[in-house]
Design a protein around this motif. Structure first.
Motif, short mmCIF file in Angstrom:
data_model
loop_
_atom_site.label_atom_id
_atom_site.label_comp_id
_atom_site.label_asym_id
_atom_site.label_seq_id
_atom_site.Cartn_x
_atom_site.Cartn_y
_atom_site.Cartn_z
N LYS A 53 0.83 -1.21 0.00
CA LYS A 53 0.00 0.00 0.00
C LYS A 53 0.87 1.26 0.00
O LYS A 53 0.62 2.21 -0.77
CB LYS A 53 -0.92 0.00 1.22
CG LYS A 53 -1.76 1.27 1.36
CD LYS A 53 -2.51 1.28 2.68
CE LYS A 53 -3.23 2.62 2.89
NZ LYS A 53 -3.91 2.70 4.21
N THR A 54 1.90 1.25 0.85
CA THR A 54 2.78 2.41 0.95
C THR A 54 3.54 2.65 -0.35
O THR A 54 3.73 3.79 -0.78
CB THR A 54 3.77 2.23 2.11
OG1 THR A 54 3.04 2.04 3.33
CG2 THR A 54 4.68 3.44 2.25
N PHE A 56 2.60 2.29 -3.24
CA PHE A 56 1.77 2.86 -4.31
C PHE A 56 0.92 4.04 -3.84
O PHE A 56 0.00 4.46 -4.54
CB PHE A 56 0.90 1.76 -4.93
CG PHE A 56 1.71 0.75 -5.69
CD1 PHE A 56 2.19 1.04 -6.95
CD2 PHE A 56 2.04 -0.46 -5.11
CE1 PHE A 56 2.96 0.13 -7.65
CE2 PHE A 56 2.83 -1.39 -5.79
CZ PHE A 56 3.28 -1.10 -7.06
N THR A 57 1.24 4.56 -2.66
CA THR A 57 0.56 5.77 -2.19
C THR A 57 1.56 6.86 -1.82
O THR A 57 1.37 8.03 -2.15
CB THR A 57 -0.35 5.48 -0.98
OG1 THR A 57 0.42 4.82 0.05
CG2 THR A 57 -1.52 4.58 -1.39
N ARG A 58 2.64 6.48 -1.16
CA ARG A 58 3.69 7.43 -0.76
C ARG A 58 5.03 6.70 -0.77
O ARG A 58 5.68 6.52 0.27
CB ARG A 58 3.40 8.02 0.63
CG ARG A 58 2.99 7.00 1.68
CD ARG A 58 2.46 7.63 2.96
NE ARG A 58 3.44 8.45 3.61
CZ ARG A 58 4.36 8.00 4.47
NH1 ARG A 58 4.44 6.69 4.75
NH2 ARG A 58 5.20 8.84 5.05
#
Length: 249
Positions: A53-54, A56-58
């Motif tokens: 998740k991280t 592809f988000t930050r």
């Protein structure tokens, strides 16, 4: 001693607040080759979904946190790469199409066939070579960031994992779809996505350094171009040299 993850005072082997090891230190080449760290690369610890998740988000901010010591929530960089590589090779086994079928045309077909054969015979070698080359490229263009070479390796291991995740849809398309013309279009879009992602990752990761925003972008781009150049040279040399090696049994 304070925990690098949460800042809590630590007196034992583990942080009483978040559970991170008190021995967590800055990465170095010696530590990357440490037996305990290498053994950890083959363990499926917690944090896989959070790490994906991280990424592809930050992505740059997350990897920087990991490098700086906030590691308890993150999946080991090398574990992630090995896991995604295993998934990629698994999916490739279901496809009847090869790289030479998709991209090979005329004289290029022989080049792609040689590259595929090399990948089949020495599947790990190309990744062992590519990540240090990527690390060298970013190290050259971001010297002022004071990020050491080992930390550049960690950064680009996560980058390689994310790029492979971006290419997973194309591997799945290979299984269920056989229209070569459209597959060529899809496949050619994959490097564009990887380059755009790499620029995003590097921009965020080095955003806390002294570089200006415009400098972060062009340095990221030139680091990627240098990697492609060195990758092409090293791949050509490796394929040429390994043709003289005895075939693996």
């Amino acid at each position: 001693m304070k925990c690098l993850n949460c800042g809590t005072e630590v007196t034992g082997n583990f942080c009483p607040n978040c559970g991170q090891k008190a021995s967590t230190k800055r990465f170095s080449l010696k530590r990357l080759l440490d037996r305990e760290f290498l053994n950890g690369a083959f363990m499926l610890n917690k944090g896989l979904l959070f790490t994906l998740k991280t990424l592809f988000t930050r992505p740059g901010h997350g990897v920087r946190e990991f490098v700086e010591g906030k590691r308890v929530r993150y999946f080991n960089a090398f574990s992630l790469l090995l896991l995604i590589l295993a998934l990629m090779f698994f999916l490739d086994g279901f496809s009847d199409l090869s790289l030479s079928d998709v991209l090979g045309d005329g004289d290029q077909k022989e080049i792609y066939t040689s590259f595929e054969k090399f990948m089949e015979e020495y599947p790990r070698l190309i990744f062992i070579i590519n990540i240090p080359i990527m690390a060298f490229s970013t190290f050259i263009f971001f010297k002022k960031s004071k990020v050491n070479f080992a930390e550049h390796i960690i950064l680009n291991t996560y980058n390689s994992s994310a790029s492979l995740v971006l290419s997973l849809p194309f591997s799945i398309v290979f299984i269920f779809y056989d229209n070569l013309e459209k597959i060529r279009v899809y496949y050619q879009a994959s490097p564009i996505l990887s380059v755009a992602y790499s620029i995003w990752l590097y921009y965020q990761f080095f955003s806390t350094s002294t570089y200006k925003k415009s400098s972060l972008i062009w340095r990221s781009l030139f680091a990627i171009l240098l990697f492609f150049l060195l990758q092409g040279i090293s791949s050509a040399i490796l394929i040429g040299v390994t043709r003289g090696f005895p075939q693996p049994s």
